[in-house]
Design a protein around this motif. Structure first.
Motif, PDB file in Angstrom:
ATOM      1  N   ASN A   1       2.393 -39.235  51.426  1.00  0.00           N
ATOM      2  CA  ASN A   1       2.279 -38.099  50.520  1.00  0.00           C
ATOM      3  C   ASN A   1       3.447 -38.031  49.547  1.00  0.00           C
ATOM      4  N   HIS A   2       4.646 -38.382  50.032  1.00  0.00           N
ATOM      5  CA  HIS A   2       5.808 -38.403  49.139  1.00  0.00           C
ATOM      6  C   HIS A   2       5.607 -39.428  48.029  1.00  0.00           C
ATOM      7  N   GLY A   3       5.098 -40.604  48.382  1.00  0.00           N
ATOM      8  CA  GLY A   3       4.862 -41.638  47.375  1.00  0.00           C
ATOM      9  C   GLY A   3       3.827 -41.227  46.348  1.00  0.00           C
ATOM     10  N   ILE A   4       2.786 -40.518  46.811  1.00  0.00           N
ATOM     11  CA  ILE A   4       1.750 -40.045  45.894  1.00  0.00           C
ATOM     12  C   ILE A   4       2.330 -39.034  44.914  1.00  0.00           C
ATOM     13  N   THR A   5       3.075 -38.063  45.411  1.00  0.00           N
ATOM     14  CA  THR A   5       3.617 -37.023  44.528  1.00  0.00           C
ATOM     15  C   THR A   5       4.760 -37.549  43.665  1.00  0.00           C
ATOM     16  N   ALA A   6       5.455 -38.575  44.147  1.00  0.00           N
ATOM     17  CA  ALA A   6       6.496 -39.213  43.334  1.00  0.00           C
ATOM     18  C   ALA A   6       5.895 -40.190  42.332  1.00  0.00           C
ATOM     19  N   GLN A   7       4.592 -40.488  42.503  1.00  0.00           N
ATOM     20  CA  GLN A   7       3.887 -41.444  41.636  1.00  0.00           C
ATOM     21  C   GLN A   7       4.596 -42.797  41.630  1.00  0.00           C
ATOM     22  N   ASP A   8       4.956 -43.264  42.833  1.00  0.00           N
ATOM     23  CA  ASP A   8       5.739 -44.500  42.949  1.00  0.00           C
ATOM     24  C   ASP A   8       5.144 -45.415  44.021  1.00  0.00           C
TER      25      ASP A   8
ATOM     26  N   THR B   1       6.390 -27.957  46.139  1.00  0.00           N
ATOM     27  CA  THR B   1       6.123 -26.687  46.814  1.00  0.00           C
ATOM     28  C   THR B   1       4.633 -26.390  46.950  1.00  0.00           C
ATOM     29  N   ASP B   2       3.785 -27.040  46.148  1.00  0.00           N
ATOM     30  CA  ASP B   2       2.346 -26.777  46.226  1.00  0.00           C
ATOM     31  C   ASP B   2       1.621 -27.723  47.180  1.00  0.00           C
ATOM     32  N   LEU B   3       2.372 -28.532  47.918  1.00  0.00           N
ATOM     33  CA  LEU B   3       1.764 -29.449  48.885  1.00  0.00           C
ATOM     34  C   LEU B   3       2.420 -29.276  50.247  1.00  0.00           C
ATOM     35  N   LYS B   4       1.586 -29.113  51.269  1.00  0.00           N
ATOM     36  CA  LYS B   4       2.059 -28.982  52.638  1.00  0.00           C
ATOM     37  C   LYS B   4       1.335 -29.999  53.510  1.00  0.00           C
TER      38      LYS B   4
END
Length: 211
Positions: A88-95, A57-60
């Motif tokens: 961005n999904h990969g960065i926030t998922a740390q994967d 929720t803190d990333l758009k």
């Protein structure tokens, strides 16, 4: 443009830290020639086949781009945007092996995404804020039926956040915030396939992208 002329440039990390690198990718020859190429409609797999692109929720990720009038260009732009969302999904998922970017990419673009995500993971950063893309254009690629998607990027409100401390690394606005993304999109090769990113170039410190 010819496909062989497009050389991927991975010198710039997808980072909010205002990287000091300034890449100079070679001129892309033949873009915008209007060459005829096979028509490809907005074919896409069913919703169940598409990867998860949700973000915290803190990333758009904001796309202020114009919809091309030609269907094939619109489809190429749509999945260029999905590739950026997947990064961005990969960065926030740390994967670094996240299936999302692999779904929307091939070849060097897959390697680029994996490298960028791995760098964030190794440095113990995730992303927060707003990652903005705008001033889009699409051009035919003369020898492959592909489409070159170009977008400006503003990362002045896009920051790194330490995954252990949640401390946000804020940066002062500067020309480093403005980049140009150039994504070479490969058209679907079968009815169930989609447009995918084959190559990516990132140009840093682009004055024409400042706003």
């Amino acid at each position: 443009m010819t496909t062989a002329a497009f050389t991927a440039t991975a010198a710039l990390l997808l980072t909010a830290c205002g990287g000091d690198d300034e890449s100079s990718p070679e001129d892309i020859k033949g873009a915008g020639t209007g060459a005829n190429s096979p028509s490809a409609s907005k074919s896409a797999p069913g919703a169940a086949d598409q990867p998860n692109l949700s973000l915290p929720t803190d990333l758009k990720v904001d796309f202020d781009v114009s919809e091309p009038s030609e269907d094939r260009h619109a489809a190429a732009l749509d999945n260029a945007k999905n590739y950026i969302l997947a990064l961005n999904h990969g960065i926030t998922a740390q994967d670094p092996e996240d299936p999302a970017y692999q779904f929307y990419s091939l070849g060097n673009a897959t390697k680029y995404a994996r490298t960028q995500i791995q760098a964030w993971v190794d440095d113990e950063w995730t992303a927060t804020g707003t990652d903005s893309y705008y001033k889009s254009r699409t051009d035919d690629v003369s020898d492959s039926g592909g489409v070159l998607v170009t977008m400006c990027r503003d990362q002045s409100e896009f920051f790194g956040k330490n995954v252990k401390t949640n401390k946000v690394k804020r940066t002062e606005p500067s020309l480093n915030d403005y980049q140009e993304f150039r994504l070479l999109m490969k058209p679907p090769q079968a009815s169930q396939e989609i447009w995918k990113v084959l190559q990516i170039e990132v140009q840093g410190r682009v004055k024409d992208c400042s706003r």
